[in-house]
Scaffold this motif. Structure first.
Motif, PDB file in Angstrom:
ATOM      1  N   LEU A  28     -41.214  27.256  33.988  1.00  0.00           N
ATOM      2  CA  LEU A  28     -40.540  27.419  35.125  1.00  0.00           C
ATOM      3  C   LEU A  28     -41.375  27.624  36.403  1.00  0.00           C
ATOM      4  CD1 LEU A  28     -38.284  30.656  33.612  1.00  0.00           C
ATOM      5  CD2 LEU A  28     -37.559  28.250  34.543  1.00  0.00           C
ATOM      6  N   HIS A  29     -42.680  27.876  36.359  1.00  0.00           N
ATOM      7  CA  HIS A  29     -43.369  27.954  37.682  1.00  0.00           C
ATOM      8  C   HIS A  29     -44.025  26.783  37.928  1.00  0.00           C
ATOM      9  CE1 HIS A  29     -43.864  32.380  36.557  1.00  0.00           C
ATOM     10  NE2 HIS A  29     -43.676  32.507  37.751  1.00  0.00           N
ATOM     11  N   ILE A  30     -44.169  25.611  37.126  1.00  0.00           N
ATOM     12  CA  ILE A  30     -44.778  24.600  37.447  1.00  0.00           C
ATOM     13  C   ILE A  30     -43.912  23.311  37.361  1.00  0.00           C
ATOM     14  CG2 ILE A  30     -46.684  22.677  36.584  1.00  0.00           C
ATOM     15  CD1 ILE A  30     -48.108  25.011  35.428  1.00  0.00           C
ATOM     16  N   ALA A  31     -43.059  23.003  36.370  1.00  0.00           N
ATOM     17  CA  ALA A  31     -42.047  21.888  36.271  1.00  0.00           C
ATOM     18  C   ALA A  31     -40.864  22.458  36.887  1.00  0.00           C
ATOM     19  CB  ALA A  31     -41.588  21.441  34.905  1.00  0.00           C
ATOM     20  N   ALA A  32     -40.165  23.310  36.839  1.00  0.00           N
ATOM     21  CA  ALA A  32     -38.826  23.840  37.711  1.00  0.00           C
ATOM     22  C   ALA A  32     -38.736  23.209  38.928  1.00  0.00           C
ATOM     23  CB  ALA A  32     -38.378  25.262  37.292  1.00  0.00           C
ATOM     24  N   PRO A  33     -39.908  23.547  39.956  1.00  0.00           N
ATOM     25  CA  PRO A  33     -39.655  23.560  41.281  1.00  0.00           C
ATOM     26  C   PRO A  33     -39.458  21.659  41.490  1.00  0.00           C
ATOM     27  CG  PRO A  33     -41.511  24.934  41.044  1.00  0.00           C
ATOM     28  CD  PRO A  33     -40.997  24.682  39.713  1.00  0.00           C
ATOM     29  N   LEU A  34     -40.349  21.027  40.772  1.00  0.00           N
ATOM     30  CA  LEU A  34     -40.164  19.621  41.023  1.00  0.00           C
ATOM     31  C   LEU A  34     -39.116  19.096  40.258  1.00  0.00           C
ATOM     32  CD1 LEU A  34     -41.580  16.662  41.447  1.00  0.00           C
ATOM     33  CD2 LEU A  34     -42.511  16.854  39.331  1.00  0.00           C
ATOM     34  N   VAL A  35     -38.402  19.528  39.242  1.00  0.00           N
ATOM     35  CA  VAL A  35     -37.128  19.049  38.548  1.00  0.00           C
ATOM     36  C   VAL A  35     -36.027  19.518  39.685  1.00  0.00           C
ATOM     37  CG1 VAL A  35     -35.394  19.867  36.780  1.00  0.00           C
ATOM     38  CG2 VAL A  35     -37.904  19.334  36.259  1.00  0.00           C
ATOM     39  N   GLY A  36     -36.165  20.716  40.155  1.00  0.00           N
ATOM     40  CA  GLY A  36     -35.164  20.897  41.092  1.00  0.00           C
ATOM     41  C   GLY A  36     -35.050  19.927  42.276  1.00  0.00           C
ATOM     42  N   VAL A  37     -36.279  19.553  43.019  1.00  0.00           N
ATOM     43  CA  VAL A  37     -36.468  18.719  44.248  1.00  0.00           C
ATOM     44  C   VAL A  37     -35.946  17.526  43.609  1.00  0.00           C
ATOM     45  CG1 VAL A  37     -37.968  17.569  45.700  1.00  0.00           C
ATOM     46  CG2 VAL A  37     -38.001  20.089  45.478  1.00  0.00           C
ATOM     47  N   ILE A  38     -36.141  16.840  42.654  1.00  0.00           N
ATOM     48  CA  ILE A  38     -35.976  15.651  42.050  1.00  0.00           C
ATOM     49  C   ILE A  38     -34.417  15.437  41.917  1.00  0.00           C
ATOM     50  CG2 ILE A  38     -35.955  14.281  39.991  1.00  0.00           C
ATOM     51  CD1 ILE A  38     -38.718  14.573  39.997  1.00  0.00           C
ATOM     52  N   GLY A  39     -33.654  16.816  41.435  1.00  0.00           N
ATOM     53  CA  GLY A  39     -32.315  16.894  41.292  1.00  0.00           C
ATOM     54  C   GLY A  39     -31.616  16.499  42.557  1.00  0.00           C
ATOM     55  N   LEU A  66     -43.477  11.371  45.110  1.00  0.00           N
ATOM     56  CA  LEU A  66     -43.542  12.915  44.951  1.00  0.00           C
ATOM     57  C   LEU A  66     -43.870  13.380  43.690  1.00  0.00           C
ATOM     58  CD1 LEU A  66     -42.750  15.931  45.872  1.00  0.00           C
ATOM     59  CD2 LEU A  66     -40.655  15.361  45.188  1.00  0.00           C
ATOM     60  N   ILE A  67     -43.608  12.753  42.474  1.00  0.00           N
ATOM     61  CA  ILE A  67     -44.104  13.086  41.139  1.00  0.00           C
ATOM     62  C   ILE A  67     -45.468  12.878  41.121  1.00  0.00           C
ATOM     63  CG2 ILE A  67     -44.206  12.188  38.820  1.00  0.00           C
ATOM     64  CD1 ILE A  67     -41.173  11.694  39.272  1.00  0.00           C
ATOM     65  N   ILE A  68     -46.229  11.588  41.687  1.00  0.00           N
ATOM     66  CA  ILE A  68     -47.689  11.210  41.727  1.00  0.00           C
ATOM     67  C   ILE A  68     -48.263  12.371  42.582  1.00  0.00           C
ATOM     68  CG2 ILE A  68     -49.478   9.838  42.380  1.00  0.00           C
ATOM     69  CD1 ILE A  68     -47.086   7.490  41.831  1.00  0.00           C
ATOM     70  N   LEU A  69     -47.682  12.722  43.698  1.00  0.00           N
ATOM     71  CA  LEU A  69     -48.297  13.740  44.736  1.00  0.00           C
ATOM     72  C   LEU A  69     -48.575  15.014  43.905  1.00  0.00           C
ATOM     73  CD1 LEU A  69     -49.677  14.495  47.468  1.00  0.00           C
ATOM     74  CD2 LEU A  69     -47.262  14.617  48.167  1.00  0.00           C
ATOM     75  N   TYR A  70     -47.325  15.401  43.539  1.00  0.00           N
ATOM     76  CA  TYR A  70     -47.059  16.946  42.865  1.00  0.00           C
ATOM     77  C   TYR A  70     -48.124  17.024  41.538  1.00  0.00           C
ATOM     78  CZ  TYR A  70     -44.890  20.849  41.169  1.00  0.00           C
ATOM     79  OH  TYR A  70     -44.581  22.468  40.916  1.00  0.00           O
ATOM     80  N   ALA A  71     -48.430  15.931  40.811  1.00  0.00           N
ATOM     81  CA  ALA A  71     -49.277  16.139  39.697  1.00  0.00           C
ATOM     82  C   ALA A  71     -50.723  15.932  40.109  1.00  0.00           C
ATOM     83  CB  ALA A  71     -48.892  14.781  38.894  1.00  0.00           C
ATOM     84  N   SER A  72     -50.912  15.061  40.915  1.00  0.00           N
ATOM     85  CA  SER A  72     -52.251  15.110  41.630  1.00  0.00           C
ATOM     86  C   SER A  72     -52.565  16.487  42.344  1.00  0.00           C
ATOM     87  CB  SER A  72     -52.387  13.917  42.818  1.00  0.00           C
ATOM     88  OG  SER A  72     -52.051  12.805  42.131  1.00  0.00           O
ATOM     89  N   ILE A  73     -52.159  17.178  43.000  1.00  0.00           N
ATOM     90  CA  ILE A  73     -52.103  18.330  43.601  1.00  0.00           C
ATOM     91  C   ILE A  73     -52.566  19.683  42.567  1.00  0.00           C
ATOM     92  CG2 ILE A  73     -51.304  20.334  44.883  1.00  0.00           C
ATOM     93  CD1 ILE A  73     -50.022  18.209  46.819  1.00  0.00           C
ATOM     94  N   LEU A  74     -51.462  19.691  41.429  1.00  0.00           N
ATOM     95  CA  LEU A  74     -51.486  20.576  40.554  1.00  0.00           C
ATOM     96  C   LEU A  74     -52.822  20.390  39.498  1.00  0.00           C
ATOM     97  CD1 LEU A  74     -47.706  21.128  39.376  1.00  0.00           C
ATOM     98  CD2 LEU A  74     -49.249  22.514  41.038  1.00  0.00           C
ATOM     99  N   GLY A  75     -53.117  19.026  39.193  1.00  0.00           N
ATOM    100  CA  GLY A  75     -54.186  18.756  38.626  1.00  0.00           C
ATOM    101  C   GLY A  75     -55.481  19.095  39.258  1.00  0.00           C
ATOM    102  N   THR A  76     -55.326  18.691  40.696  1.00  0.00           N
ATOM    103  CA  THR A  76     -56.865  19.050  41.437  1.00  0.00           C
ATOM    104  C   THR A  76     -56.918  20.594  41.279  1.00  0.00           C
ATOM    105  OG1 THR A  76     -56.443  17.274  42.737  1.00  0.00           O
ATOM    106  CG2 THR A  76     -57.749  18.710  43.580  1.00  0.00           C
ATOM    107  N   LEU A  77     -55.975  21.350  41.534  1.00  0.00           N
ATOM    108  CA  LEU A  77     -56.197  22.654  41.675  1.00  0.00           C
ATOM    109  C   LEU A  77     -56.119  23.378  40.159  1.00  0.00           C
ATOM    110  CD1 LEU A  77     -53.209  23.595  44.310  1.00  0.00           C
ATOM    111  CD2 LEU A  77     -55.701  23.460  44.612  1.00  0.00           C
ATOM    112  N   ASN A  78     -56.324  22.400  39.068  1.00  0.00           N
ATOM    113  CA  ASN A  78     -56.240  23.079  37.770  1.00  0.00           C
ATOM    114  C   ASN A  78     -55.280  24.028  37.347  1.00  0.00           C
ATOM    115  OD1 ASN A  78     -58.695  21.633  36.863  1.00  0.00           O
ATOM    116  ND2 ASN A  78     -59.950  23.038  38.221  1.00  0.00           N
ATOM    117  N   LEU A  79     -54.053  23.856  37.911  1.00  0.00           N
ATOM    118  CA  LEU A  79     -52.968  24.539  37.572  1.00  0.00           C
ATOM    119  C   LEU A  79     -52.144  23.807  36.306  1.00  0.00           C
ATOM    120  CD1 LEU A  79     -51.515  25.317  40.982  1.00  0.00           C
ATOM    121  CD2 LEU A  79     -52.830  26.822  39.287  1.00  0.00           C
ATOM    122  N   ILE A  80     -52.400  22.435  35.963  1.00  0.00           N
ATOM    123  CA  ILE A  80     -51.867  21.892  34.490  1.00  0.00           C
ATOM    124  C   ILE A  80     -53.302  21.156  34.166  1.00  0.00           C
ATOM    125  CG2 ILE A  80     -49.729  21.382  35.513  1.00  0.00           C
ATOM    126  CD1 ILE A  80     -50.331  18.604  36.418  1.00  0.00           C
TER     127      ILE A  80
END
Length: 119
Positions: A28-39, A66-80
């Motif tokens: 809910l914290h990581i995937a849901a925002p991206l899923v909502g925007v992609i929807g 957006l998927i690439i950017l989102y994953a890159s940011i979360l990975g860089t911040l060590n959130l995933i």
């Protein structure tokens, strides 16, 4: 897309990101925002295709960017986990690349969108 968010809110079914099981809270914290925007993007893309709007193909590409950017940011911040980050980046690049080829380089599809500009 929104059904998956509702199911997660109701804690129904497994919660998976990047092929790995995660907790409901993580999803809910990581995937849901991206899923909502992609929807939202998918709804605009569907509208654009149905109404023969030239900009619709650009939104397809922006969805993968957006998927690439989102994953890159979360990975860089060590959130995933980095494995999840790389899977999202690779998938986004492959599907985004296929979309670029289809919408911009495939002759009949590119001609279709050029004709839309001339209307």
């Amino acid at each position: 897309m929104y059904l998956s968010i509702l199911l997660a809110v109701l804690d129904i079914g497994p919660h998976i990101m990047g092929g790995e099981r995660v907790t409901r809270t993580e999803w809910l914290h990581i995937a849901a925002p991206l899923v909502g925007v992609i929807g939202i993007l998918m709804a605009f893309i569907a509208y654009g295709f149905a109404e023969r709007k030239r900009w619709s193909r650009h939104l397809v590409i922006s969805m993968f960017a957006l998927i690439i950017l989102y994953a890159s940011i979360l990975g860089t911040l060590n959130l995933i986990h980095h494995a999840m980050m790389w899977r999202a980046i690779i998938n986004g690049t492959l599907f985004g690349g296929a979309s670029v080829w289809y919408f911009y380089l495939k002759p009949n599809v590119a001609a279709y969108f050029r004709e839309l500009a001339n209307r």
